[in-house]
Design a protein around this motif. Structure first.
Motif, PDB file in Angstrom:
ATOM      1  N   GLU A 169       2.755   1.766  -3.279  1.00 13.39           N
ATOM      2  CA  GLU A 169       1.680   2.255  -4.276  1.00 13.39           C
ATOM      3  C   GLU A 169       1.599   3.728  -4.236  1.00 13.39           C
ATOM      4  O   GLU A 169       1.684   4.658  -5.144  1.00 13.39           O
ATOM      5  N   ARG A 170       1.079   4.266  -3.016  1.00 12.83           N
ATOM      6  CA  ARG A 170       0.556   5.610  -2.813  1.00 12.83           C
ATOM      7  C   ARG A 170       1.803   6.602  -2.900  1.00 12.83           C
ATOM      8  O   ARG A 170       1.707   7.640  -3.547  1.00 12.83           O
ATOM      9  N   HIS A 207       0.824  -1.196   0.049  1.00 13.48           N
ATOM     10  CA  HIS A 207      -0.089   0.007  -0.004  1.00 13.48           C
ATOM     11  C   HIS A 207       1.081   1.308  -0.050  1.00 13.48           C
ATOM     12  O   HIS A 207       0.644   2.080  -0.845  1.00 13.48           O
ATOM     13  N   ASP A 247      10.006   1.092  -3.599  1.00 13.87           N
ATOM     14  CA  ASP A 247      10.196  -0.583  -3.152  1.00 13.87           C
ATOM     15  C   ASP A 247      11.425  -0.816  -2.954  1.00 13.87           C
ATOM     16  O   ASP A 247      11.834  -1.381  -1.987  1.00 13.87           O
ATOM     17  N   GLY A 295       7.097   2.649  -8.830  1.00 17.61           N
ATOM     18  CA  GLY A 295       6.749   1.983  -7.644  1.00 17.61           C
ATOM     19  C   GLY A 295       8.112   1.199  -7.422  1.00 17.61           C
ATOM     20  O   GLY A 295       8.459   0.972  -6.189  1.00 17.61           O
ATOM     21  N   SER A 354       4.608   6.170  -4.613  1.00 21.62           N
ATOM     22  CA  SER A 354       5.039   6.210  -5.993  1.00 21.62           C
ATOM     23  C   SER A 354       4.182   6.861  -7.074  1.00 21.62           C
ATOM     24  O   SER A 354       4.830   7.862  -7.741  1.00 21.62           O
ATOM     25  N   LEU A 355       2.858   6.772  -6.601  1.00 19.13           N
ATOM     26  CA  LEU A 355       1.991   7.344  -7.501  1.00 19.13           C
ATOM     27  C   LEU A 355       1.869   9.060  -7.264  1.00 19.13           C
ATOM     28  O   LEU A 355       1.779   9.921  -8.112  1.00 19.13           O
TER      29      LEU A 355
END
Ligand SMILES: Nc1ncnc2c1ncn2[C@@H]1O[C@H](COP(=O)(O)OP(=O)(O)OP(=O)(O)O)[C@@H](O)[C@H]1O
Length: 583
Positions: free
Chosen positions: A89-90, A86, A134, A130, A92-93
């Motif tokens: 994703e958040r 989660h 990560d 991402g 990176s976007l």
């Protein structure tokens, strides 16, 4: 190495700022998990020894401890895994992807579009933000898993030193994996150009309307499909070869590790006490998974570096190519724009496109640029818009070097309808106004686009472009939208129209030029604005204050229409041909 450490700190600080709860939980879990694996063996050994001793309380405590450790290992580990996804994703976007886009969008010039090094790196980063985030968590997990492994080895070594042989076996395995990864990274970079070609051809064949029409007319679709397939074939062939080599290194490494592990467990089992055997077996069963986890995250850390390299390269490129100029453009032009001995060659080419060009564009003038195809007219406009800098010579705006003027400020002081204008799939109003605060109605009127707006089903609120569900426009209608956009900025100092009516009919062209000529005069009176109009149509340029005649990158003539006709040179020739063609 220091730049990677800085990037890591930056990414974790970003996570902490945006999601403090999840970040603290994950960091805490990675600290606790360093002892979790060893705790499984130790609590099970305690349970066996308490059972042998027959002490009920000790059995109860050991059983509770083992249950707790196993539950934490399985349950919390899974929650930590989901939280990491989660968070990655958040962040990176919402943070990293916009940074990549900004790094590209805020480059002051467009030179980088001709730089294969830049294009290859940006292609490699596409959709990979991402992985950048990560990587930061993979580093933490790799460190935590490695410490956990060392703690486990200390426990296993205490049971039997032979179990320490697992460490060098794992090191050999890691080194072999690294060789394979290096090969994959090299091949990725080498095949980036083919990958770009494959994607561009896909767009041309499937969704790019301009290319699509020509492919049909010239029957070249089969050839394009063949080229696309060949490009993909080269990409997959080189990737498959690299993957095979990497797999070979990996398998050899695992063979070394597996052999050492089996032998060590056998030796312990032969000599150990029941509690130690349970410890060695219980940890041994999981040992492979723990090593694999540590290896996997460590390998990911290494693997991600093929993206971090381009990411750091791009950030550095954006930093070093930031606009050093900070002089504010003037509020109004007094002298105008002067080009002194300007020469320019496109990056990656050798033939100069503009050669030793000197001319004064007086403040308040309407300047027309005419000349043969490919003579350098658009290039001149691009230099005035600061999209490229001259290789030699200078451009002066009221005696100040254009290169010294803050690029964003200069762009905010100009307006342009470029030859290769954009077709934006948004509402008509947004497409025209694009952040400008002028009056939509007068902008539409000047571009002779009133009839177009009246035909749009929802007027200015109509979505344009079929690709995202809007309505499609003709080439001329799209050009009118671009023209209207150029008129939306209220008080530009430089107003550029590069072949603004190439796709329009004659009445439209006439109406537009009458209005834009009036607008240019109004602007000139207001702030000394210069209007530069590139055109092939001589009827259009006859009223200009100054006409520049270009040929093969040189300015061959300049003056007013009458003067140039009297001179009987290239302008007079071209005008004669044009007049005869339209008689
Ligand atoms: N991005 C580029 N990279 C390399 N060469 C370029 C690039 N853009 C244009 N050129 C070359 O520069 C020369 C001048 O092009 P330019 O577009 O300035 O001419 P032009 O006079 O505006 O032509 P036209 O009337 O066809 O629009 C041409 O030979 C063209 O091939």
């Amino acid at each position: 190495m220091r730049e990677y450490a800085r990037l890591w700190r930056e990414l974790i600080a970003l996570c902490l700022r945006r999601y403090p709860g999840s970040t603290v939980f994950l960091i805490g879990w990675h600290v606790v998990s360093t002892v979790m694996f060893a705790a499984v063996g130790l609590t099970l050994r305690a349970l066996v020894e308490a059972t042998q001793a027959g002490t009920v309380t000790a059995i109860g405590v050991a059983a509770l401890g083992a249950a707790l450790v196993l539950t934490l290992n399985l349950g919390v580990e899974h929650i930590a895994y989901l939280r990491t996804i989660h968070l990655v994703e958040r962040i990176s976007l919402t943070e990293v992807e916009p940074r990549i886009l900004r790094a590209c969008a805020e480059l002051p010039q467009v030179r980088h579009l001709e730089d294969p090094e830049f294009l290859d790196r940006v292609t490699t980063l596409r959709g990979q933000s991402g992985a950048v985030v990560d990587w930061a968590w993979a580093v933490l997990q790799a460190v935590s898993a490695t410490i956990g492994l060392l703690v486990a080895l200390a426990v296993l070594g205490g049971v039997n030193p032979w179990l320490l042989a697992l460490l060098p076996c794992a090191a050999v395995q890691l080194a072999m994996e690294r060789l394979g990864r290096k090969k994959i990274a090299e091949e990725d970079l080498a095949s980036a150009e083919d990958l770009r070609l494959h994607r561009e051809l896909y767009d041309d064949i499937c969704v790019n309307p301009a290319a699509l029409k020509e492919l049909r007319v010239y029957g070249a679709a089969a050839q394009a499909i063949k080229l696309q397939a060949e490009a993909w074939e080269r990409v997959t062939r080189s990737r498959a070869r690299a993957a095979l080599i990497a797999a070979g290194w990996s398998s050899a490494g695992w063979l070394v590790f597996g052999g050492g592990f089996t032998l060590a467990i056998f030796l312990v089992t032969a000599a150990g006490r029941p509690g130690d055997i349970i410890l060695a077996v219980s940890m041994g069963v999981q040992f492979r998974n723990v090593v694999e986890h540590a290896l996997h995250r460590s390998m990911q850390v290494g693997g991600y570096r093929r993206l971090l390299g381009p990411y750091l390269w791009l950030m550095e490129y954006a930093r070093t190519h930031r606009d050093p100029a900070d002089a504010a453009p003037p509020a109004r032009l007094r002298r105008g724009i002067e080009l002194r001995n300007v020469s320019f060659t496109y990056p990656g080419t050798t033939k100069p496109v503009l050669e030793d060009l000197s001319v004064h564009l007086p403040a308040g003038a309407v300047v027309a640029v005419v000349g043969e195809y490919g003579s350098g007219k658009t290039t001149l406009v691009k230099l005035l818009a600061k999209m490229y800098a001259p290789d030699s010579g200078s451009i002066l705006v009221d005696d100040v070097e254009l290169s010294a003027l803050d690029t964003a400020g200069w762009r905010a002081s100009m307006s342009a309808a470029f030859q290769d204008f954009g077709r934006y799939c948004t509402t008509f109003e947004d497409s025209v106004m694009m952040g400008a605060r002028g009056d939509l109605n007068s902008t539409v009127r000047d571009a002779d686009a009133e009839a177009l707006v009246s035909r749009l089903p929802d007027g200015p609120a109509t979505e344009l472009g079929r690709r995202f569900g809007g309505i499609e426009l003709s080439e001329g209608q799209w050009q009118k939208v671009a023209l209207a956009r150029s008129g939306a900025r209220p008080r530009p100092l430089l107003f550029v129209l590069d072949e603004p009516t190439a796709s329009l009919d004659a009445p439209s062209e006439h109406a537009i030029f009458t209005r834009y000529a009036r607008r240019s005069r109004e602007l000139a009176a207001l702030n000394g604005a210069i209007s530069v109009i590139v055109s092939h149509r001589f009827s259009t340029v006859a009223d200009a204050d100054l006409i520049l005649v270009m040929a093969a990158g040189k300015l061959v003539e300049s003056g007013r229409h009458d003067e140039l006709l009297t001179r009987n040179g290239m302008y007079a020739d071209l005008y004669g041909i044009h007049a005869a063609a339209h008689a």
